[in-house]
Design a protein around this motif. Structure first.
Motif, PDB file in Angstrom:
ATOM      1  N   TRP A  18      -9.082  10.895  -6.767  1.00 34.55           N
ATOM      2  CA  TRP A  18      -9.894   9.719  -7.068  1.00 34.55           C
ATOM      3  C   TRP A  18     -10.826   9.957  -8.254  1.00 34.55           C
ATOM      4  O   TRP A  18     -11.317  11.063  -8.465  1.00 34.55           O
ATOM      5  N   GLY A  48     -10.144  -0.400  -6.186  1.00 38.26           N
ATOM      6  CA  GLY A  48     -11.295  -1.189  -5.766  1.00 38.26           C
ATOM      7  C   GLY A  48     -12.248  -1.462  -6.901  1.00 38.26           C
ATOM      8  O   GLY A  48     -12.639  -0.557  -7.630  1.00 38.26           O
ATOM      9  N   GLN A  50     -15.965  -3.172  -7.353  1.00 35.43           N
ATOM     10  CA  GLN A  50     -17.086  -3.693  -6.575  1.00 35.43           C
ATOM     11  C   GLN A  50     -17.359  -5.146  -6.937  1.00 35.43           C
ATOM     12  O   GLN A  50     -17.586  -5.969  -6.091  1.00 35.43           O
ATOM     13  N   TYR A 196     -24.074   2.895  -4.587  1.00 35.57           N
ATOM     14  CA  TYR A 196     -22.663   2.688  -4.254  1.00 35.57           C
ATOM     15  C   TYR A 196     -22.018   3.882  -3.554  1.00 35.57           C
ATOM     16  O   TYR A 196     -20.810   3.867  -3.319  1.00 35.57           O
ATOM     17  N   TRP A 199     -20.270   2.844  -0.386  1.00 30.38           N
ATOM     18  CA  TRP A 199     -19.099   2.020  -0.716  1.00 30.38           C
ATOM     19  C   TRP A 199     -17.944   2.892  -1.201  1.00 30.38           C
ATOM     20  O   TRP A 199     -16.790   2.693  -0.813  1.00 30.38           O
ATOM     21  N   ASP A 202     -16.568   4.784   1.877  1.00 24.27           N
ATOM     22  CA  ASP A 202     -15.867   3.873   2.787  1.00 24.27           C
ATOM     23  C   ASP A 202     -14.532   3.432   2.207  1.00 24.27           C
ATOM     24  O   ASP A 202     -13.532   3.339   2.935  1.00 24.27           O
ATOM     25  N   THR A 203     -14.493   3.139   0.909  1.00 21.80           N
ATOM     26  CA  THR A 203     -13.262   2.691   0.263  1.00 21.80           C
ATOM     27  C   THR A 203     -12.205   3.790   0.281  1.00 21.80           C
ATOM     28  O   THR A 203     -11.029   3.548   0.583  1.00 21.80           O
ATOM     29  N   THR A 207      -8.688   3.650   2.498  1.00 19.24           N
ATOM     30  CA  THR A 207      -7.415   3.727   1.777  1.00 19.24           C
ATOM     31  C   THR A 207      -6.566   4.892   2.266  1.00 19.24           C
ATOM     32  O   THR A 207      -5.359   4.771   2.455  1.00 19.24           O
TER      33      THR A 207
END
Length: 210
Positions: A18, A48, A50, A196, A199, A202-203, A207
């Protein structure tokens, strides 16, 4: 790392699969760029955004998942995400890095970096464009004769300062926007990563479980 597609931009590797970048550099259809690092080239897909950053650059952040894993080693390692309560301090010294336009008005072929400091909220609110809105999801930074520039978008602002000899490096900001380079007052605007972190986690978790 940097990517080549319709535009050139930067990103920060946060693990072997990532990267995090700015939404404005990937905010269009059919985004399937090639990403380049020290010794690897991989394809990637956007997983993703935001929020769209085309109008005011608020929530200017996006996550990218590589289609294959990056081989980590001495010359390739991810940057750490900051702690949620870490925060930024006025006059804190950090580093901005990228492959963007240099003071010679040419796109750099090598990764460049510069020391810059976090500016006060009052200075940040005096934006270089009256149409732009400064929000709590941003901070601004710069130094005398030093700033991010065109094609640095998506790249990192990190602490501690690169030459301080300290570790680990933590991603505090993402190059977002500013005045044209030839009109600069050496003040660039950055996505505030601390807003973030959850976020991002969590993303990635959602995934990887899918």
């Amino acid at each position: 790392c940097s990517f080549h597609h319709r535009n050139r931009g930067g990103a920060s590797l946060i693990n072997d699969r990532w990267a995090v970048t700015a939404a404005h550099v990937v905010d269009h259809d059919a985004f399937e760029p090639l990403w380049y690092g020290a010794s690897w080239t991989v394809e990637a897909k956007i997983l993703g955004i935001q929020a769209s950053a085309r109008t005011n650059f608020d929530n200017d952040i996006a996550l990218i998942r590589f289609t294959s894993r990056v081989t980590l080693g001495p010359n390739i390692s991810p940057i750490c995400l900051q702690e949620n309560n870490r925060g930024l301090q006025e006059n804190e010294l950090g580093t901005v890095a990228g492959f963007g336009v240099t003071e010679k008005n040419v796109v750099s072929r090598k990764l460049k970096h510069a020391p810059i400091v976090v500016y006060s909220e009052q200075k940040c609110q005096a934006t270089p464009d009256v149409k732009m809105q400064y929000t709590q999801n941003m901070f601004c930074a710069g130094a005398d004769g030093k700033d991010s520039c065109e094609k640095d978008g998506g790249g990192p602002y990190f602490v501690p300062y690169l030459d301080a000899g300290l570790r680990p490096f933590r991603l505090m900001g993402i190059v977002s926007w500013g005045a044209p380079c030839d009109q600069r007052e050496h003040k660039g605007y950055y996505t505030k990563v601390e807003n973030y972190v959850q976020w991002i986690r969590d993303t990635i978790e959602a995934t990887e479980k899918a």
